[in-house]
Design a protein around this motif. Structure first.
Motif, PDB file in Angstrom:
ATOM      1  N   PRO A 163      84.882  61.822 -16.876  1.00 25.62           N
ATOM      2  CA  PRO A 163      83.782  60.952 -16.422  1.00 25.62           C
ATOM      3  C   PRO A 163      82.984  61.623 -15.310  1.00 25.62           C
ATOM      4  CG  PRO A 163      85.864  60.167 -15.548  1.00 25.62           C
ATOM      5  CD  PRO A 163      86.205  61.286 -16.491  1.00 25.62           C
ATOM      6  N   LYS A 164      81.750  61.176 -15.151  1.00 24.10           N
ATOM      7  CA  LYS A 164      80.864  61.753 -14.144  1.00 24.10           C
ATOM      8  C   LYS A 164      81.137  61.098 -12.787  1.00 24.10           C
ATOM      9  CE  LYS A 164      77.251  62.816 -17.500  1.00 24.10           C
ATOM     10  NZ  LYS A 164      75.837  62.609 -17.902  1.00 24.10           N
ATOM     11  N   ILE A 165      82.244  61.500 -12.166  1.00 25.02           N
ATOM     12  CA  ILE A 165      82.633  60.983 -10.855  1.00 25.02           C
ATOM     13  C   ILE A 165      82.462  62.113  -9.845  1.00 25.02           C
ATOM     14  CG2 ILE A 165      84.493  59.973  -9.502  1.00 25.02           C
ATOM     15  CD1 ILE A 165      85.714  58.921 -12.036  1.00 25.02           C
ATOM     16  N   PRO A 166      81.699  61.902  -8.777  1.00 24.46           N
ATOM     17  CA  PRO A 166      81.557  62.954  -7.768  1.00 24.46           C
ATOM     18  C   PRO A 166      82.911  63.320  -7.151  1.00 24.46           C
ATOM     19  CG  PRO A 166      79.879  61.258  -7.478  1.00 24.46           C
ATOM     20  CD  PRO A 166      80.836  60.740  -8.499  1.00 24.46           C
ATOM     21  N   ASP A 167      83.012  64.551  -6.700  1.00 25.55           N
ATOM     22  CA  ASP A 167      84.274  65.039  -6.141  1.00 25.55           C
ATOM     23  C   ASP A 167      84.683  64.237  -4.908  1.00 25.55           C
ATOM     24  OD1 ASP A 167      84.269  66.921  -8.109  1.00 25.55           O
ATOM     25  OD2 ASP A 167      83.468  68.534  -6.857  1.00 25.55           O
ATOM     26  N   GLU A 168      83.718  63.830  -4.091  1.00 26.35           N
ATOM     27  CA  GLU A 168      84.057  63.094  -2.871  1.00 26.35           C
ATOM     28  C   GLU A 168      84.685  61.733  -3.210  1.00 26.35           C
ATOM     29  OE1 GLU A 168      80.795  65.967  -2.223  1.00 26.35           O
ATOM     30  OE2 GLU A 168      81.111  64.285  -3.595  1.00 26.35           O
TER      31      GLU A 168
ATOM     32  N   PHE B 125      90.526  45.498  -3.310  1.00 25.09           N
ATOM     33  CA  PHE B 125      89.571  45.296  -2.219  1.00 25.09           C
ATOM     34  C   PHE B 125      89.430  46.556  -1.378  1.00 25.09           C
ATOM     35  CE2 PHE B 125      88.838  44.096   2.242  1.00 25.09           C
ATOM     36  CZ  PHE B 125      87.587  43.503   2.126  1.00 25.09           C
ATOM     37  N   PHE B 126      90.552  47.121  -0.957  1.00 27.21           N
ATOM     38  CA  PHE B 126      90.476  48.346  -0.152  1.00 27.21           C
ATOM     39  C   PHE B 126      89.937  49.524  -0.976  1.00 27.21           C
ATOM     40  CE2 PHE B 126      93.736  46.088   2.460  1.00 27.21           C
ATOM     41  CZ  PHE B 126      93.010  46.061   3.637  1.00 27.21           C
ATOM     42  N   GLY B 127      90.219  49.513  -2.271  1.00 23.76           N
ATOM     43  CA  GLY B 127      89.627  50.547  -3.111  1.00 23.76           C
ATOM     44  C   GLY B 127      88.116  50.450  -3.151  1.00 23.76           C
ATOM     45  N   LEU B 128      87.571  49.220  -3.263  1.00 27.42           N
ATOM     46  CA  LEU B 128      86.121  49.033  -3.249  1.00 27.42           C
ATOM     47  C   LEU B 128      85.529  49.424  -1.888  1.00 27.42           C
ATOM     48  CD1 LEU B 128      85.812  45.625  -5.127  1.00 27.42           C
ATOM     49  CD2 LEU B 128      85.101  47.864  -5.963  1.00 27.42           C
ATOM     50  N   VAL B 129      86.218  49.063  -0.798  1.00 30.54           N
ATOM     51  CA  VAL B 129      85.725  49.430   0.529  1.00 30.54           C
ATOM     52  C   VAL B 129      85.699  50.943   0.702  1.00 30.54           C
ATOM     53  CG1 VAL B 129      86.245  49.301   3.005  1.00 30.54           C
ATOM     54  CG2 VAL B 129      86.427  47.254   1.570  1.00 30.54           C
ATOM     55  N   ARG B 130      86.742  51.610   0.252  1.00 26.55           N
ATOM     56  CA  ARG B 130      86.790  53.076   0.355  1.00 26.55           C
ATOM     57  C   ARG B 130      85.715  53.727  -0.506  1.00 26.55           C
ATOM     58  NH1 ARG B 130      90.627  56.277   2.540  1.00 26.55           N
ATOM     59  NH2 ARG B 130      90.789  58.437   1.807  1.00 26.55           N
ATOM     60  N   TYR B 131      85.484  53.160  -1.679  1.00 24.77           N
ATOM     61  CA  TYR B 131      84.421  53.690  -2.544  1.00 24.77           C
ATOM     62  C   TYR B 131      83.058  53.533  -1.894  1.00 24.77           C
ATOM     63  CZ  TYR B 131      80.958  53.424  -6.317  1.00 24.77           C
ATOM     64  OH  TYR B 131      79.837  53.571  -7.085  1.00 24.77           O
ATOM     65  N   ARG B 132      82.811  52.375  -1.294  1.00 23.33           N
ATOM     66  CA  ARG B 132      81.513  52.125  -0.659  1.00 23.33           C
ATOM     67  C   ARG B 132      81.316  53.029   0.564  1.00 23.33           C
ATOM     68  NH1 ARG B 132      77.872  47.973  -1.004  1.00 23.33           N
ATOM     69  NH2 ARG B 132      76.568  47.564   0.835  1.00 23.33           N
ATOM     70  N   ARG B 133      82.339  53.190   1.381  1.00 25.68           N
ATOM     71  CA  ARG B 133      82.209  54.052   2.554  1.00 25.68           C
ATOM     72  C   ARG B 133      81.979  55.502   2.151  1.00 25.68           C
ATOM     73  NH1 ARG B 133      87.052  51.878   6.613  1.00 25.68           N
ATOM     74  NH2 ARG B 133      86.071  49.858   7.112  1.00 25.68           N
ATOM     75  N   THR B 134      82.672  55.945   1.142  1.00 31.08           N
ATOM     76  CA  THR B 134      82.495  57.336   0.702  1.00 31.08           C
ATOM     77  C   THR B 134      81.099  57.558   0.157  1.00 31.08           C
ATOM     78  OG1 THR B 134      84.848  57.409   0.146  1.00 31.08           O
ATOM     79  CG2 THR B 134      83.444  59.127  -0.784  1.00 31.08           C
ATOM     80  N   ARG B 135      80.595  56.599  -0.597  1.00 29.61           N
ATOM     81  CA  ARG B 135      79.255  56.748  -1.165  1.00 29.61           C
ATOM     82  C   ARG B 135      78.192  56.767  -0.072  1.00 29.61           C
ATOM     83  NH1 ARG B 135      75.520  53.388  -3.224  1.00 29.61           N
ATOM     84  NH2 ARG B 135      76.804  51.556  -2.813  1.00 29.61           N
ATOM     85  N   ARG B 136      78.382  55.936   0.965  1.00 33.10           N
ATOM     86  CA  ARG B 136      77.424  55.941   2.068  1.00 33.10           C
ATOM     87  C   ARG B 136      77.558  57.193   2.936  1.00 33.10           C
ATOM     88  NH1 ARG B 136      77.034  49.805   4.608  1.00 33.10           N
ATOM     89  NH2 ARG B 136      75.980  48.851   2.817  1.00 33.10           N
ATOM     90  N   ARG B 137      78.776  57.646   3.109  1.00 34.98           N
ATOM     91  CA  ARG B 137      79.006  58.805   3.985  1.00 34.98           C
ATOM     92  C   ARG B 137      78.372  60.056   3.415  1.00 34.98           C
ATOM     93  NH1 ARG B 137      85.003  61.279   5.448  1.00 34.98           N
ATOM     94  NH2 ARG B 137      84.256  63.081   6.677  1.00 34.98           N
ATOM     95  N   PHE B 138      78.499  60.262   2.125  1.00 33.69           N
ATOM     96  CA  PHE B 138      77.959  61.473   1.506  1.00 33.69           C
ATOM     97  C   PHE B 138      76.622  61.226   0.807  1.00 33.69           C
ATOM     98  CE2 PHE B 138      82.566  62.097   1.683  1.00 33.69           C
ATOM     99  CZ  PHE B 138      82.645  63.359   2.234  1.00 33.69           C
TER     100      PHE B 138
END
Length: 807
Positions: free
Chosen positions: A328-333, A385-398
């Motif tokens: 799947p097209k998932i970014p490395d981060e 829930f924590f998985g969604l939070v981690r996904y959102r933070r990573t997407r915003r960070r990078f």
């Protein structure tokens, strides 16, 4: 990357150590009389077991009935339902055997024939014996049919009881995790629950002592070490071997990536399952176990396999050690941030799920069962829930953009689902929260598995069958297939396979709670279609919701099917564009009719219930709907007989243009000025229609010249042929031609004709040729003959003047 891999290894090692401690700790010793048959069956090879008789099946069914009570928990009811279905299956097998025996007796009676007046006494006695055997078998067959129906009815009753139990629990409000009563139920169970757990603890001590006895200590230690080696060493070796084989045997491309992802997931699941199976064998071989302990071990092994499946899916989809192989097209981060989610989720499920299985075996109280289910819902919801939070933070960070399409909706849907589960959990509806959390987890696993299988199957078809790939070219040359037919076969096979996989995924995702895929398949095979009319409409809210779901999914499926036919399959055929468009439209109409039929069937609406609607429509057709019905029937005729099709250039009642679309009521014609005219379909049936492109798709470009009498016609002929040949729009076949049409007093009439690929290109080609021919005639000094006309001039005296040539 190495740190993440090390963490996953420690998580897996911790899970295995927990399993090594848990399985022996919760094994239960059985009394000697019950354990003897169990131990005997695990020793030497047991003789072949005879099929149960009618009396045995009746006894089994009676025992199942006695255990079915309102106070039974869901797991017990599920096992009793499986037992009833097993009795029904054995009864059906017995019925088939009895039918064969009856047929053999009939053959023997037919050989003996009817009773003769002077036949031998031996034949008479033999006939009587065969008749008696047949009557006894017929009676047994009748009783067995009754038994099979009773078992089926009992299974249905148990399913209804489970559904009513689930409905009553899901609407019951208890203490939420925010209150102390919830945690006190987990920390301080009732006296009855404590007594049962203490009984398990006593059994644990006896089994643990038996496993570590001097005669069994080395074997059990070897089994534990072997399970660890399989989990850690064999998994890595098997994964490395599969990767090498894939890289060596498969060509570079999507097939290699999908096969590698599938191999990584399967190696994880197979090795973990093998390790737990070996550990279970070590426990069983070193201790005497009762049926409850065997049931607990089976449930724990199923739980471990499911957790291993989650870990394997995570490793297959994320591919942290090899990001370039990620399917799947998932970014490395994001992949790195979500790398710990699958093993931690599996470990949490293993810990809490073990307690659930223990509650099921000891038949704990309803309060403790609901509290543990609430704890499971809390753990699963918080993990997502924590998985969604981690996904959102990573997407915003990078600064990673949100994916488009369906992939972009997945986080939103999961967030809403988790929010509903937490809201139900905090409100005290623990069973509802448990249902939502487990359903979310199950649908996530099914969707991920379906993605892997669909991608792998599509890549296999594309690589091995497509004529554009080396494997497909080799297969086509070996079998003598044309590239077009091979492309069609690849497209059809890939489409059918993916559709079946997606259908199976949808059925599994929305599988009713407590059911298995085998039961779902069996229920489909037993569907009965009757012609009985209901006589009146009996629609309930659940039927309306089901009908709406069928309508939405059906229309979406028809749309996807039309797009697949129009964009994938039909372009691989030799059909023209008009035929493709007509076929896609017909498929849409047929699909719409089938969807409406399914919706009516879901609502339990019989066609006889719509007689009043048909009567009203007949009156309406007679007055105001006649033209609409006429256009509808005309549209079907246009799509089937195809006197005109999409792409044709037609002329009808002053309207001339290209047909862009044939709808159910009218046809859209695009004019030369890009405007669109809507023409009712009935006009194509009742009026004269000129189809320019139906019989011949070529256009004819004609030029006629009138030249003076003294003109060199051969020179003009060469000039026209050269002009037509040099023009890029004029076809070589049929070749251009020049004709001497006539010789008049005004001059020579010479005509030139050429063909272009479409009548739509005639105007532009004729204009270019006229510019070219007139320019070359002027360069050669050849003028066209001026047209002659007679002009009458009146001088007032009524005398006619001689004619003058008009310039």
């Amino acid at each position: 990357m190495q740190h993440a891999t090390l963490n996953r290894f420690h998580a897996g090692l911790l899970a295995l150590l927990l399993l090594c401690v848990t399985l022996p700790a919760f094994a239960q010793a059985a009394p000697a009389p019950k354990a003897a048959p169990q131990a005997a069956s695990q020793g030497d090879a047991a003789p072949e077991v005879e099929a149960p008789s009618l009396d045995d099946l009746n006894e089994q069914l009676d025992q199942i009935r006695q255990k079915v009570t309102v106070s039974a928990n869901d797991d017990l009811l599920s096992s009793l339902r499986q037992a009833a279905l097993q009795v029904q299956k054995q009864a059906d097998e017995l019925i088939a055997k009895q039918a064969v025996d009856i047929e053999h007796l009939n053959d023997q009676l037919n050989i003996l024939g009817p009773v003769q007046p002077d036949e031998a006494p031996a034949l008479t006695s033999q006939r009587k014996a065969l008749t008696a055997q047949k009557n006894a078998l017929v009676s047994d067959e009748r009783q067995t049919n009754t038994l099979s129906q009773s078992a089926r009815d009992l299974a249905t009753q148990i399913f209804s009881l489970r559904r009513s139990l689930f409905d009553s629990q899901i609407s019951t409000r208890t203490a939420s995790p925010l209150s102390s009563a919830f945690w006190s139920t987990l920390i301080r169970p009732t006296d009855d629950d404590l007594r049962r757990m203490n009984g398990l603890l006593d059994d644990v001590r006896s089994v643990f002592i038996s496993a570590l006895a001097p005669g069994n200590r080395m074997l059990f230690a070897s089994v534990v070490i072997g399970a660890l080696l399989i989990w850690v060493v064999v998994r890595r070796l098997l994964e490395s071997l599969l990767i090498r084989l894939m890289v060596r045997w498969l060509p570079e491309g999507r097939l290699r990536r999908s096969a590698l992802a599938l191999a990584v997931g399967l190696s994880t699941v197979v090795t973990i399952t093998a390790a737990t199976s070996l550990l279970r064998w070590g426990i069983v071989s070193n201790a005497v176990l009762s049926n409850d302990v065997v049931n607990l071990l089976d449930q724990l092994q199923t739980l471990i396999t499911f957790c291993a499946f989650i870990v394997g899916l995570g490793r297959a989809l994320l591919m942290l050690p090899h990001p370039s192989w990620r399917l799947p097209k998932i970014p490395d981060e994001i992949a790195t941030a979500m790398g710990r989610f699958p093993p931690v989720l599996a470990l949490a499920l293993m810990v809490i799920g073990t307690q659930e299985r223990i509650n099921s075996v000891i038949a704990s109280s309803l309060a403790l069962t609901v509290a543990v289910n609430g704890l499971t819902a809390l753990a699963v919801s918080l993990m997502f829930f924590f998985g969604l939070v981690r996904y959102r933070r990573t997407r915003r960070r990078f600064a990673i953009e949100r994916p488009g399409g369906l992939a972009g909706l997945i986080p939103f849907v999961v967030a809403v689902w988790v929010g509903l589960s937490l809201l139900a959990l905090l409100s005290g509806y623990l069973t509802l929260a448990y249902f939502l959390a487990v359903k979310l987890l199950w649908m996530s696993v099914v969707a991920s598995t379906a993605y892997l299988l669909v991608a792998f199957f599509g890549d296999v078809c594309e690589t091995l069958l497509s004529p554009k790939q080396p494997g497909g070219m080799a297969l086509g040359s070996a079998l003598g297939l044309s590239p077009r037919h091979q492309a069609q076969a690849s497209t059809i096979l890939a489409g059918v396979g993916r559709s079946l996989l997606l259908l199976a995924a949808v059925l599994l995702a929305f599988l009713p709670s407590g059911s298995s895929p085998g039961e779902l398949l069996e229920s489909f095979t037993r569907m009965e279609v009757t012609d009985k009319s209901l006589g009146a409409l009996n629609i309930v809210p659940s039927d309306i919701l089901m009908a709406l779901g069928c309508l939405v999914l059906g229309m979406l499926g028809v749309r996807v099917l039309k797009e697949w036919f129009g964009e994938r399959l039909l372009p691989e055929t030799n059909m023209d564009a008009g035929m493709q468009a007509s076929l896609v439209t017909l498929i849409g109409y047929i699909g719409f009719v089938l969807v409406i039929a399914v919706v009516m069937s879901t609502l339990h609406i019989s066609l006889t219930n719509l007689t009043w609607v048909v009567s009203a429509l007949s009156v309406g057709i007679g007055f105001g709907l006649q033209a609409i019905v006429q256009n509808f029937i005309s549209g079907l005729i246009l799509l089937t007989e195809r006197p005109v099709k999409v792409g044709d250039w037609v002329s009808l009642a002053g309207v001339e243009g290209d047909i862009r679309r044939i709808n159910v009521r009218a046809t859209e014609i695009q004019m030369s000025d890009r405007s669109t005219v809507i023409v009712p379909n009935s006009q194509f049936i009742t009026q004269n229609v000129r189809n320019v492109t139906m019989g011949n798709a070529l256009g004819v470009v004609g030029i006629s010249l009138t030249l003076p009498l003294e003109t060199d016609v051969l020179q003009i002929r060469e000039l026209l042929l050269q002009a037509f040949t040099e023009h890029e729009a004029v076809l070589d076949t049929p070749a251009p031609s020049v004709t001497f049409k006539d010789l008049t007093n005004t001059g020579l009439i010479i005509s030139a004709t050429g063909y272009v690929n479409s009548p739509r290109s005639v105007g532009g080609a004729r204009s270019d040729l006229l510019f070219t021919v007139l320019g070359r005639l002027r360069e050669m000094g050849i003028a066209l003959s001026a047209p002659q006309s007679m002009v009458l001039i009146n001088d007032g005296l009524g005398k006619e003047q001689p004619p003058a040539a008009a310039e």
